[in-house]
Design a protein around this motif. Structure first.
Motif, PDB file in Angstrom:
ATOM      1  N   GLY A  81       0.818  -1.216   0.000  1.00 32.32           N
ATOM      2  CA  GLY A  81       0.000   0.000   0.000  1.00 32.32           C
ATOM      3  C   GLY A  81       0.845   1.255   0.000  1.00 32.32           C
ATOM      4  O   GLY A  81       0.585   2.199  -0.758  1.00 32.32           O
ATOM      5  N   VAL A  82       1.892   1.288   0.858  1.00 34.33           N
ATOM      6  CA  VAL A  82       2.744   2.477   0.936  1.00 34.33           C
ATOM      7  C   VAL A  82       3.551   2.649  -0.343  1.00 34.33           C
ATOM      8  O   VAL A  82       3.568   3.727  -0.963  1.00 34.33           O
ATOM      9  CB  VAL A  82       3.680   2.377   2.160  1.00 34.33           C
ATOM     10  N   VAL A  83       4.223   1.565  -0.757  1.00 33.30           N
ATOM     11  CA  VAL A  83       5.041   1.655  -1.975  1.00 33.30           C
ATOM     12  C   VAL A  83       4.152   1.896  -3.193  1.00 33.30           C
ATOM     13  O   VAL A  83       4.499   2.676  -4.090  1.00 33.30           O
ATOM     14  CB  VAL A  83       5.875   0.367  -2.137  1.00 33.30           C
ATOM     15  N   GLY A  84       2.988   1.227  -3.233  1.00 35.72           N
ATOM     16  CA  GLY A  84       2.084   1.416  -4.369  1.00 35.72           C
ATOM     17  C   GLY A  84       1.571   2.837  -4.459  1.00 35.72           C
ATOM     18  O   GLY A  84       1.411   3.384  -5.555  1.00 35.72           O
ATOM     19  N   ALA A  85       1.318   3.472  -3.297  1.00 32.78           N
ATOM     20  CA  ALA A  85       0.847   4.863  -3.319  1.00 32.78           C
ATOM     21  C   ALA A  85       1.907   5.782  -3.921  1.00 32.78           C
ATOM     22  O   ALA A  85       1.603   6.648  -4.754  1.00 32.78           O
ATOM     23  CB  ALA A  85       0.491   5.305  -1.901  1.00 32.78           C
ATOM     24  N   PHE A  86       3.182   5.579  -3.514  1.00 30.82           N
ATOM     25  CA  PHE A  86       4.253   6.394  -4.094  1.00 30.82           C
ATOM     26  C   PHE A  86       4.434   6.093  -5.583  1.00 30.82           C
ATOM     27  O   PHE A  86       4.678   7.001  -6.382  1.00 30.82           O
ATOM     28  CB  PHE A  86       5.563   6.143  -3.338  1.00 30.82           C
ATOM     29  N   TRP A  87       4.301   4.833  -5.932  1.00 32.60           N
ATOM     30  CA  TRP A  87       4.479   4.462  -7.336  1.00 32.60           C
ATOM     31  C   TRP A  87       3.372   5.042  -8.202  1.00 32.60           C
ATOM     32  O   TRP A  87       3.628   5.577  -9.291  1.00 32.60           O
ATOM     33  CB  TRP A  87       4.508   2.934  -7.468  1.00 32.60           C
ATOM     34  N   VAL A  88       2.132   4.964  -7.731  1.00 34.58           N
ATOM     35  CA  VAL A  88       1.014   5.537  -8.485  1.00 34.58           C
ATOM     36  C   VAL A  88       1.158   7.050  -8.567  1.00 34.58           C
ATOM     37  O   VAL A  88       0.906   7.657  -9.622  1.00 34.58           O
ATOM     38  CB  VAL A  88      -0.327   5.141  -7.833  1.00 34.58           C
ATOM     39  N   ARG A  89       1.579   7.658  -7.465  1.00 36.54           N
ATOM     40  CA  ARG A  89       1.764   9.113  -7.471  1.00 36.54           C
ATOM     41  C   ARG A  89       2.839   9.515  -8.478  1.00 36.54           C
ATOM     42  O   ARG A  89       2.687  10.499  -9.212  1.00 36.54           O
ATOM     43  CB  ARG A  89       2.148   9.583  -6.068  1.00 36.54           C
ATOM     44  N   TRP A  90       3.926   8.759  -8.503  1.00 32.08           N
ATOM     45  CA  TRP A  90       4.998   9.055  -9.466  1.00 32.08           C
ATOM     46  C   TRP A  90       4.519   8.826 -10.891  1.00 32.08           C
ATOM     47  O   TRP A  90       4.846   9.614 -11.799  1.00 32.08           O
ATOM     48  CB  TRP A  90       6.204   8.171  -9.159  1.00 32.08           C
ATOM     49  N   SER A  91       3.742   7.775 -11.110  1.00 28.09           N
ATOM     50  CA  SER A  91       3.266   7.472 -12.463  1.00 28.09           C
ATOM     51  C   SER A  91       2.287   8.510 -12.973  1.00 28.09           C
ATOM     52  O   SER A  91       2.199   8.755 -14.182  1.00 28.09           O
ATOM     53  CB  SER A  91       2.612   6.078 -12.493  1.00 28.09           C
ATOM     54  N   LEU A  92       1.532   9.122 -12.050  1.00 30.91           N
ATOM     55  CA  LEU A  92       0.507  10.090 -12.458  1.00 30.91           C
ATOM     56  C   LEU A  92       0.984  11.529 -12.363  1.00 30.91           C
ATOM     57  O   LEU A  92       0.163  12.458 -12.431  1.00 30.91           O
ATOM     58  CB  LEU A  92      -0.752   9.904 -11.598  1.00 30.91           C
ATOM     59  N   ARG A  93       2.271  11.752 -12.189  1.00 27.51           N
ATOM     60  CA  ARG A  93       2.772  13.120 -12.121  1.00 27.51           C
ATOM     61  C   ARG A  93       2.437  13.932 -13.373  1.00 27.51           C
ATOM     62  O   ARG A  93       2.023  15.096 -13.256  1.00 27.51           O
ATOM     63  CB  ARG A  93       4.284  13.112 -11.890  1.00 27.51           C
ATOM     64  N   PRO A  94       2.595  13.378 -14.575  1.00 27.22           N
ATOM     65  CA  PRO A  94       2.196  14.174 -15.755  1.00 27.22           C
ATOM     66  C   PRO A  94       0.726  14.566 -15.733  1.00 27.22           C
ATOM     67  O   PRO A  94       0.373  15.680 -16.135  1.00 27.22           O
ATOM     68  CB  PRO A  94       2.517  13.238 -16.927  1.00 27.22           C
ATOM     69  N   LEU A  95      -0.128  13.668 -15.257  1.00 23.45           N
ATOM     70  CA  LEU A  95      -1.553  13.998 -15.185  1.00 23.45           C
ATOM     71  C   LEU A  95      -1.806  15.084 -14.138  1.00 23.45           C
ATOM     72  O   LEU A  95      -2.671  15.950 -14.334  1.00 23.45           O
ATOM     73  CB  LEU A  95      -2.345  12.737 -14.843  1.00 23.45           C
ATOM     74  N   SER A  96      -1.056  15.072 -13.044  1.00 18.53           N
ATOM     75  CA  SER A  96      -1.185  16.125 -12.039  1.00 18.53           C
ATOM     76  C   SER A  96      -0.765  17.475 -12.617  1.00 18.53           C
ATOM     77  O   SER A  96      -1.375  18.510 -12.318  1.00 18.53           O
ATOM     78  CB  SER A  96      -0.334  15.784 -10.811  1.00 18.53           C
ATOM     79  N   ARG A  97       0.273  17.467 -13.450  1.00 20.65           N
ATOM     80  CA  ARG A  97       0.692  18.723 -14.089  1.00 20.65           C
ATOM     81  C   ARG A  97      -0.386  19.224 -15.033  1.00 20.65           C
ATOM     82  O   ARG A  97      -0.641  20.435 -15.125  1.00 20.65           O
ATOM     83  CB  ARG A  97       2.004  18.517 -14.829  1.00 20.65           C
ATOM     84  N   VAL A  98      -1.019  18.306 -15.762  1.00 20.91           N
ATOM     85  CA  VAL A  98      -2.121  18.712 -16.644  1.00 20.91           C
ATOM     86  C   VAL A  98      -3.255  19.325 -15.829  1.00 20.91           C
ATOM     87  O   VAL A  98      -3.830  20.362 -16.194  1.00 20.91           O
ATOM     88  CB  VAL A  98      -2.625  17.499 -17.458  1.00 20.91           C
ATOM     89  N   ALA A  99      -3.590  18.692 -14.688  1.00 20.98           N
ATOM     90  CA  ALA A  99      -4.659  19.221 -13.830  1.00 20.98           C
ATOM     91  C   ALA A  99      -4.285  20.594 -13.280  1.00 20.98           C
ATOM     92  O   ALA A  99      -5.129  21.499 -13.190  1.00 20.98           O
ATOM     93  CB  ALA A  99      -4.944  18.246 -12.684  1.00 20.98           C
ATOM     94  N   ALA A 100      -3.011  20.789 -12.893  1.00 22.24           N
ATOM     95  CA  ALA A 100      -2.580  22.093 -12.373  1.00 22.24           C
ATOM     96  C   ALA A 100      -2.675  23.166 -13.458  1.00 22.24           C
ATOM     97  O   ALA A 100      -3.121  24.299 -13.195  1.00 22.24           O
ATOM     98  CB  ALA A 100      -1.147  21.994 -11.846  1.00 22.24           C
ATOM     99  N   THR A 101      -2.279  22.816 -14.668  1.00 18.88           N
ATOM    100  CA  THR A 101      -2.395  23.777 -15.768  1.00 18.88           C
ATOM    101  C   THR A 101      -3.857  24.105 -16.051  1.00 18.88           C
ATOM    102  O   THR A 101      -4.220  25.271 -16.269  1.00 18.88           O
ATOM    103  CB  THR A 101      -1.728  23.210 -17.034  1.00 18.88           C
TER     104      THR A 101
END
Length: 485
Positions: free
Chosen positions: A187-207
């Motif tokens: 759960g902990v490692v998966g949360a960091f991994w998912v967060r890292w994988s979705l960083r481009p999508l987070s940037r799109v949401a911020a824009t």
């Protein structure tokens, strides 16, 4: 008890859903592996127990058949029962009735007191030479094999299931600890991994958030930088690419819209400025003709009066359009202290003289209210609101003007008890050329050009304030707020 599934919290973000989904899938896999391992170990240990029962035979039960315990014989044919495992159970049934039952202990042979239910359970075991699980009140769970003796009786031999159950429970405990730790780490490692994988999508949401906060209604708009590009073969990369292309199209459309607005604003300003002279000339010639000392036919005199009136009205409209064009262009207004109390008093006095058929009331604070702004334009705001109340309500309407201070702002209320502004007109009441004469006042013969309230909104916004409308039949209130700082 029914679990209220709909009340359970649900993950809202995509990151949370992916993490929860990963943990749930791993939990299901771990549970399946654990259950399979427990059942396999339990079956394996029981089969080994059945094998031990087969190898042990019914020697201990035979000793019960002759009422001779192994401790009483050292060399007879039953002396080998000493080699029975501790906990071995032996029982003898005659005609379906248990005649004796004993168990091997480390200190010797111990007879077992059986309840009626225990005897019934032992009697129900088929003599098929196969192992059966039976739970006895005095001995708990046993694996028992039943076989027929030489005298027509039934001999039972059993071994305790406690070692098997202990091993299974040990496996369950170890599996629960290991799988729990694995789920926590995942759960902990998966949360960091998912967060890292979705960083481009987070940037799109911020824009997208920054774009949504921009005022796109009018004026020149500078869009924020594009979202960082990522691998176009991934879904996130495709979303980022499509979003950036959409921003490019929006930026082109906004640029064209701004250019069109500038051209229209320039045309309106130039046209208004150029029309002022010919309109003033027409009005002057009409007034000059009316001053002619010679006889003028009534029809001509009436026509000249109408020409003068309409040219005057057209001149006011041209001045209003020119003012709006200048405000749209961002022309700075005068910035000087203005006694708003005296300004409102003068405007109400003028309105009372222009509309004596209305009832005018004025509510001013004891202390003068001052703001910083353009006195002439602020007077135009108050005059337009009073003219709107006078022109669009029937005679006898009560108009109340209230000035007060609230949270470092001057607040002006213009209230009337007329028929109100129609609901379908209210959303665009401050837009240009909006008219509701036929709805608010049935006897209106002309009215303005529909620019008065738009000038009120434009001048108020140029002073950093706001104007609002609340209207229903019998109550209409315009509220203007301007900072006193």
């Amino acid at each position: 008890m029914r679990v209220p599934w709909r009340r359970l919290p649900r993950p809202r973000t995509l990151r949370a859903r992916l993490t929860v989904g990963l943990v749930v899938l791993l939990a299901v896999s771990c549970a399946a592996v654990g259950v399979a391992a427990v059942f396999e170990l339990n079956g394996f240990l029981i089969s080994r127990l059945d094998q031990q029962l087969t190898e042990a035979g019914n020697r201990f039960a035979v000793s019960l058949e002759h009422k001779v315990l192994p401790d009483d014989h050292d060399g007879d044919e039953h002396g080998d029962t000493r080699r029975q495992s501790t906990g071995t159970l032996g029982a003898r049934l005659v005609d379906g009735t248990v005649t004796d039952a004993a168990v091997v202990r480390s200190e010797g042979i111990q007879h077992v007191p059986l309840s009626a239910q225990d005897k019934k359970r032992l009697a129900g075991i088929p003599a098929d030479g196969r192992g059966h699980t039976v739970r006895l009140s005095a001995l708990h769970a046993y694996r028992i094999v039943s076989s027929r003796g030489a005298d027509g009786d039934v001999l039972l031999t059993g071994l305790p299931l406690e070692p098997v159950e202990a091993a299974v429970h040990r496996l369950e405990l170890v599996s629960g600890i290991v799988f729990g730790a694995a789920l926590t780490v995942t759960g902990v490692v998966g949360a960091f991994w998912v967060r890292w994988s979705l960083r481009p999508l987070s940037r799109v949401a911020a824009t997208a958030t920054r774009v949504s906060e921009l005022p796109l209604a009018s004026g020149e708009v500078a869009l924020p930088p594009r979202a960082p590009e990522s691998d176009p073969r991934s879904e996130v990369g495709q979303v980022a690419g499509a979003f950036n292309r959409m921003l490019g199209h929006v930026e082109d459309a906004l640029t064209k819209r701004h250019a069109g607005e500038e051209r229209l604003r320039s045309f309106a300003a130039d046209a208004s400025h150029e029309l002022r002279t010919p309109v003033a000339s027409v009005r002057g010639h009409a007034e000059l003709a009316l001053l002619h000392p010679g006889p003028v036919p009534p029809e001509i005199h009436r026509a000249l009066e109408r020409i003068a009136a309409e040219s005057s009205r057209m001149g006011e409209m041209v001045d209003e359009m020119l003012l709006l064009a200048r405000l749209d262009a961002g022309r700075p207004l005068e910035r000087q202290p203005v006694d708003l109390t005296m300004l409102v008093l003068d405007a109400v006095t003028d309105a009372r003289a222009a509309g004596p058929e209305h009832r005018w009331e004025l509510d001013l604070p004891e202390e003068p209210v001052s703001v910083v702004g353009d006195r002439h334009r602020l007077h135009q705001v108050v005059a337009n609101l009073l003219a709107n109340a006078r022109l669009h309500t029937p005679a006898g309407t009560k108009v109340t003007v209230t000035l007060e201070t609230e949270d470092s702002a001057a607040v002006l209320h213009v209230h009337d008890d007329g028929p109100g502004v129609p609901e379908d007109v209210q959303p665009g009441v401050f837009e240009r050329f909006t008219r509701a004469d036929h709805r608010r006042r049935a006897d209106s013969s002309g009215g303005g050009a529909g620019l008065g309230l738009s000038i009120v909104a434009a001048v108020t916004e140029a002073h950093g304030g706001s104007v609002e409308l609340e209207s229903r039949p019998g109550s209409t209130t315009f509220t203007v707020r301007i900072s006193t700082g």
